[in-house]
Design a protein around this motif. Structure first.
Motif, PDB file in Angstrom:
ATOM      1  N   ASN A 193       0.825  -1.197  -0.008  1.00 45.97           N
ATOM      2  CA  ASN A 193       0.048  -0.184   0.114  1.00 45.97           C
ATOM      3  C   ASN A 193       1.059   1.259  -0.092  1.00 45.97           C
ATOM      4  OD1 ASN A 193      -2.435   1.618   0.225  1.00 45.97           O
ATOM      5  ND2 ASN A 193      -2.387   1.438   2.261  1.00 45.97           N
ATOM      6  N   ILE A 194       2.201   1.229   0.766  1.00 50.15           N
ATOM      7  CA  ILE A 194       2.925   2.318   0.648  1.00 50.15           C
ATOM      8  C   ILE A 194       3.381   2.608  -0.680  1.00 50.15           C
ATOM      9  CG2 ILE A 194       4.888   3.271   1.739  1.00 50.15           C
ATOM     10  CD1 ILE A 194       4.690   1.240   4.011  1.00 50.15           C
TER      11      ILE A 194
ATOM     12  N   PHE B 174       2.447   5.698  -3.568  1.00 50.76           N
ATOM     13  CA  PHE B 174       2.917   7.040  -3.626  1.00 50.76           C
ATOM     14  C   PHE B 174       4.101   7.025  -4.752  1.00 50.76           C
ATOM     15  CE2 PHE B 174       1.209   6.667   0.585  1.00 50.76           C
ATOM     16  CZ  PHE B 174       0.234   7.568   0.558  1.00 50.76           C
TER      17      PHE B 174
ATOM     18  N   LYS C 212      -3.266   4.660 -10.692  1.00 49.24           N
ATOM     19  CA  LYS C 212      -3.180   4.821  -9.163  1.00 49.24           C
ATOM     20  C   LYS C 212      -4.436   4.541  -8.590  1.00 49.24           C
ATOM     21  CE  LYS C 212      -0.721   7.979  -6.420  1.00 49.24           C
ATOM     22  NZ  LYS C 212      -0.070   9.372  -6.365  1.00 49.24           N
TER      23      LYS C 212
ATOM     24  N   LEU D 287      -4.802   1.205  -6.085  1.00 46.97           N
ATOM     25  CA  LEU D 287      -5.252   1.465  -4.917  1.00 46.97           C
ATOM     26  C   LEU D 287      -6.721   0.517  -4.354  1.00 46.97           C
ATOM     27  CD1 LEU D 287      -4.598   2.641  -1.942  1.00 46.97           C
ATOM     28  CD2 LEU D 287      -5.933   4.575  -2.666  1.00 46.97           C
TER      29      LEU D 287
ATOM     30  N   SER E 167      -5.419   2.764   4.708  1.00 43.27           N
ATOM     31  CA  SER E 167      -5.899   2.547   3.206  1.00 43.27           C
ATOM     32  C   SER E 167      -6.960   3.511   2.779  1.00 43.27           C
ATOM     33  CB  SER E 167      -6.148   0.965   3.020  1.00 43.27           C
ATOM     34  OG  SER E 167      -6.532   0.947   1.529  1.00 43.27           O
TER      35      SER E 167
ATOM     36  N   SER F 224      -5.381   6.741   2.108  1.00 41.20           N
ATOM     37  CA  SER F 224      -4.672   6.652   0.676  1.00 41.20           C
ATOM     38  C   SER F 224      -5.852   6.912  -0.288  1.00 41.20           C
ATOM     39  CB  SER F 224      -3.882   5.584   0.587  1.00 41.20           C
ATOM     40  OG  SER F 224      -2.967   5.309   1.666  1.00 41.20           O
TER      41      SER F 224
ATOM     42  N   TYR G 294      -6.885  10.613  -0.500  1.00 44.46           N
ATOM     43  CA  TYR G 294      -5.778  11.408  -0.848  1.00 44.46           C
ATOM     44  C   TYR G 294      -5.719  11.154  -2.532  1.00 44.46           C
ATOM     45  CZ  TYR G 294      -1.171  12.661  -2.532  1.00 44.46           C
ATOM     46  OH  TYR G 294       0.044  13.067  -2.874  1.00 44.46           O
ATOM     47  N   THR G 295      -5.894   9.991  -3.019  1.00 47.85           N
ATOM     48  CA  THR G 295      -5.739   9.733  -4.312  1.00 47.85           C
ATOM     49  C   THR G 295      -6.810  10.443  -5.263  1.00 47.85           C
ATOM     50  OG1 THR G 295      -4.715   7.773  -3.815  1.00 47.85           O
ATOM     51  CG2 THR G 295      -5.276   7.786  -6.284  1.00 47.85           C
TER      52      THR G 295
ATOM     53  N   ASP H 255       4.024  13.443  -2.660  1.00 53.09           N
ATOM     54  CA  ASP H 255       4.051  11.799  -2.857  1.00 53.09           C
ATOM     55  C   ASP H 255       5.163  11.634  -2.268  1.00 53.09           C
ATOM     56  OD1 ASP H 255       1.571  11.414  -3.901  1.00 53.09           O
ATOM     57  OD2 ASP H 255       2.417  11.304  -6.069  1.00 53.09           O
TER      58      ASP H 255
ATOM     59  N   LEU I 292       4.748  11.738   1.814  1.00 55.10           N
ATOM     60  CA  LEU I 292       3.902  10.813   1.971  1.00 55.10           C
ATOM     61  C   LEU I 292       4.208   9.487   1.962  1.00 55.10           C
ATOM     62  CD1 LEU I 292       0.439  12.185   0.852  1.00 55.10           C
ATOM     63  CD2 LEU I 292       1.138  12.415   3.020  1.00 55.10           C
TER      64      LEU I 292
ATOM     65  N   PHE J 158       3.965   7.332   5.427  1.00 53.37           N
ATOM     66  CA  PHE J 158       3.295   6.029   5.843  1.00 53.37           C
ATOM     67  C   PHE J 158       4.174   4.957   6.074  1.00 53.37           C
ATOM     68  CE2 PHE J 158      -0.256   8.405   4.211  1.00 53.37           C
ATOM     69  CZ  PHE J 158      -1.458   7.508   4.307  1.00 53.37           C
TER      70      PHE J 158
END
Length: 226
Positions: A56-57, A60, A69, A73, A112, A115, A118-119, A174, A177, A181
């Motif tokens: 998951n990290i 970015f 992206k 995710l 998650s 994330s 944010y995405t 990115d 973060l 993260f």
């Protein structure tokens, strides 16, 4: 104990017995202490979850202009849902105690969700104002701050200087973060294993001359009783 056979899920760590008097009658209480074999949960649940958390990290590191992206995710987010479904099918319907492993999954699921949010915001900003000038200058690197513009047109500096856009800001955000993260997930996993090690108390088999020892190796509630 001559009739005892090894079990694939549990290890018999101790047996104790004592004689008690109840209602003028003698009784013998025999207590068995069991230790869960953690290899199955370690290789089928914990290890894949750790890999999924670090995967998951890597979100970015995917460029927003690639268009992959969001789908990347959402695949990870659905994988957490599969883990929760598997765990909920094996745990008893008990609200008095909460499994440490369930708390770990819920915490990683919250990361998650952040994330995903944010995405979505990043894709919206990049598509609408990604080419416009960004007033937030805190993420400009020293290389960009001290960059010397080339001299053209007979020794005269260029009329238009490089513009720091929202797209550049999102790329540098990115990177920030990613490290945030990474530290957060590492700390969460470290706390999880610290809690597990705190509950570990491996005891060998002993007779009734020794006090019984409570053993708790993997703090996940089980449907087994007795």
């Amino acid at each position: 104990m001559s009739e005892y056979t090894e079990n694939a899920a549990w290890i018999l760590t101790s047996v104790s017995r004592k004689r008690v008097v109840r209602n003028s009658n003698y009784y013998v209480d025999i207590e068995f202490r069991l230790q869960r074999r953690a290899n199955f949960a370690l290789f089928t649940l914990i290890a894949p979850l750790m890999a999924l958390a670090f995967l998951n990290i890597s979100l970015f590191l995917v460029p927003v202009e690639s268009g992959e992206k969001g789908s990347f995710l959402m695949t990870i987010f659905l994988s957490y849902g599969v883990f929760i479904t598997i765990i909920s099918d094996t745990l008893p319907n008990n609200s008095a105690q909460t499994s440490v492993f369930v708390v770990l999954i819920e915490t990683l699921l919250c990361l998650s969700v952040l994330s995903v949010v944010y995405t979505v915001i990043q894709a919206r900003v990049a598509s609408s104002i990604g080419h416009k000038r960004c007033p937030i200058q805190c993420l400009i690197t020293l290389k960009n701050r001290n960059q010397v513009a080339p001299i053209e047109n007979g020794g005269m500096p260029p009329k238009v200087s490089p513009v720091y856009t929202w797209g550049m800001f999102l790329k540098q955000l990115d990177s920030v973060l990613f490290f945030v993260f990474l530290v957060a997930v590492t700390m969460i996993i470290g706390i999880f294993f610290a809690i597990l090690l705190r509950h570990v108390n491996v005891a060998d088999y002993h007779d009734d001359s020794e006090p019984p020892t409570t053993t708790r190796v993997f703090p996940i509630p089980t449907t087994a009783s007795g």
